[in-house]
Design an enzyme around this catalytic site. Structure first.
Site, PDB file in Angstrom:
ATOM      1  N   ILE A 128       0.862  -1.193   0.000  1.00 12.69           N
ATOM      2  CA  ILE A 128       0.000   0.000   0.000  1.00 12.69           C
ATOM      3  C   ILE A 128       0.893   1.236   0.000  1.00 12.69           C
ATOM      4  O   ILE A 128       1.614   1.479   0.971  1.00 12.69           O
ATOM      5  CB  ILE A 128      -0.872   0.039   1.285  1.00 12.69           C
ATOM      6  CG1 ILE A 128      -1.677  -1.252   1.444  1.00 12.69           C
ATOM      7  CG2 ILE A 128      -1.781   1.260   1.283  1.00 12.69           C
ATOM      8  CD1 ILE A 128      -2.406  -1.345   2.780  1.00 12.69           C
ATOM      9  N   GLY A 129       0.828   2.024  -1.054  1.00 11.65           N
ATOM     10  CA  GLY A 129       1.703   3.203  -1.167  1.00 11.65           C
ATOM     11  C   GLY A 129       0.945   4.489  -0.929  1.00 11.65           C
ATOM     12  O   GLY A 129       0.614   5.214  -1.881  1.00 11.65           O
ATOM     13  N   GLU A 248     -10.158  -1.856   4.549  1.00 17.65           N
ATOM     14  CA  GLU A 248      -8.969  -1.957   5.393  1.00 17.65           C
ATOM     15  C   GLU A 248      -9.306  -1.862   6.875  1.00 17.65           C
ATOM     16  O   GLU A 248      -8.599  -2.397   7.714  1.00 17.65           O
ATOM     17  CB  GLU A 248      -8.009  -0.820   4.987  1.00 17.65           C
ATOM     18  CG  GLU A 248      -6.636  -0.998   5.528  1.00 17.65           C
ATOM     19  CD  GLU A 248      -5.689   0.134   5.143  1.00 17.65           C
ATOM     20  OE1 GLU A 248      -5.881   0.750   4.088  1.00 17.65           O
ATOM     21  OE2 GLU A 248      -4.764   0.369   5.925  1.00 17.65           O
TER      22      GLU A 248
END
Ligand SMILES: Cc1cc2nc3c(=O)[nH]c(=O)nc-3n(C[C@H](O)[C@H](O)[C@H](O)COP(=O)(O)OP(=O)(O)OC[C@H]3O[C@@H](n4cnc5c(N)ncnc54)[C@H](O)[C@@H]3O)c2cc1C
Length: 382
Positions: A128-129, A248
């Site tokens: 996850i960036g 998430e």
């Protein structure tokens, strides 16, 4: 907050038993040892491949991409069993939890055909960036930028705190595709699939409190990303990112990271016949049960396409504080000598829970930021 109360069917209980039996067998064969926080810190590509062979990655996805079209509740059961067993599922976790659903919702047909079958096999991992050195909670202030060139985009900038990027093949990366005009910072953001082995990408590990690699800093120096690796609409990155955060925040991983410690504590106190301490633990278990029902309710609403931003923020904030409270209560109820290499499981889980615990209320959005989301959501609904 109105959430459905969910009853599992007989087939779902049967599925749970099958998963549990498989995990017990794997453990007996020495394939893995139980760990706290195994969903983000237990990376084991061989184990992920085995889970893929079982058909247990992307189980809700369409059959045409290799999925099994199971329900969100079936997936809930599956991951709850992985977490309860402390199984090393971190390598494929992000791809299964959020990259797949993101691509199914916003990706092109070519992206779905390329990535989903590989994710399902347990051989293709994503990171996850989002976070950057100067942008965490205030994510819209990111400065990593992508400039248009022939056939694609040139990316420059950096990301940080990127879990497991050293094991991942790709990263869904939030970048600025239009310069910030000084007013609307949520605009002009897009999501790119960046190949983490591409020329110009440098990954530097940041060690965890345990001393093991976990986070990373990632630097982009003129990294070329072809046009077909843009996910969804250009400039739509903020909305897409928010949709991802709902997946998430509400899952059982926000409640069960230290469950192996709780289970071991109960075993220990039962062996000591320590009724007083067991009563204390019973109140923890009651909290766990309520949280679990909330989390399952959110999963159900999410699966039906409902709006879950506020309940997901609540489950995450209460759930992660609960996870953190387990080592605190355990140390008051029994003597432990926490060490990562201890023989006794209780001591080992205690060390893992203490060293991983501080991150629970930070990763995926800090508690304070989640309170802000809840407050704004409540005001908006009044
Ligand atoms: C274990 C772990 C794994 C992670 N993995 C990833 C990953 O894979 N990818 C990724 O992109 N990021 C990852 N992160 C980063 C994480 O998302 C950020 O740390 C988090 O969003 C907070 O950002 P920050 O660290 O910059 O803190 P800041 O945003 O600087 O916050 C500092 C403090 O100020 C408070 N604060 C900030 N804004 C407000 C506000 N508006 N109101 C009230 N209080 C406020 C915060 O609550 C916090 O206490 C991970 C973090 C951890 C701990």
């Amino acid at each position: 907050m109105k959430l459905p109360v969910v009853q599992f069917t007989e087939e779902q209980h049967q599925f749970r038993a099958t998963v549990r039996q498989f995990l017990q067998q794997q453990q007996a064969q020495g394939t893995y040892t139980t760990k706290c926080d195994s969903w983000l810190s237990g990376s084991n590509p061989a184990f992920s491949k085995r889970i893929g062979e079982q058909g247990w990655i992307g189980i809700t996805w369409p059959k045409k991409y290799g999925g099994a079209e199971c329900s969100a509740l079936d997936r809930y059961i599956l991951i709850e069993e992985f977490l309860a067993a402390g199984a090393p599922v971190a390598a494929h976790w992000i791809a299964d939890r959020q990259t797949g659903p993101l691509l199914l919702r916003y990706g092109t047909e070519e992206q779905k055909q390329t990535f989903l079958p590989e994710i399902i096999k347990g051989t293709c991992y994503f990171a996850i960036g989002l976070s950057e050195p100067n942008s965490g909670s205030d994510l819209a202030s990111i400065s990593t930028r992508a400039e248009k060139v022939a056939g694609g985009w040139l990316v420059n900038g950096s990301k940080t705190w990127t879990s497991n990027a050293h094991d991942a093949h790709y990263m869904i990366t939030l970048v600025r595709t239009e310069p910030f005009d000084g007013t609307a910072k949520h605009k002009g953001l897009s999501q790119l699939i960046i190949d983490l082995h591409a020329e110009g990408v440098t990954i530097k590990p940041i060690r965890y409190l345990t001393g093991k690699p976990h986070f990373n800093e990632i630097f982009f120096d003129n990294v070329f990303v072809p046009d077909n690796r843009v996910v969804g609409g250009l400039g739509n990155g903020w909305e897409q990112g928010l949709a991802e955060l709902a997946f998430e925040r509400s899952g059982p991983e926000r409640i069960l990271s230290t469950l192996p410690l709780l289970q071991e504590l109960i075993k220990e106190l039962k062996a000591q016949q320590n009724e007083v301490a067991l009563q204390e633990v019973a109140s923890l278990v009651a909290r766990l049960w309520s949280l679990r029902n909330l989390s399952i309710g959110v999963a159900q609403v999410l699966a039906q396409g409902g709006e879950v931003a506020v309940p997901a923020a609540l489950v995450k904030s209460i759930g992660t504080k609960f996870e953190q409270s387990i080592p605190e209560i355990a140390r008051l109820l029994t003597a432990t000598f926490p060490r990562l290499d201890a023989e006794r499981a209780l001591d080992r889980y205690m060390a893992e829970a203490i060293l991983h615990g501080p991150g629970f209320t930070i990763r995926g959005g800090t508690t304070e930021v989640l309170y802000g989301i809840v407050a704004k959501g409540v005001v908006a609904n009044e």
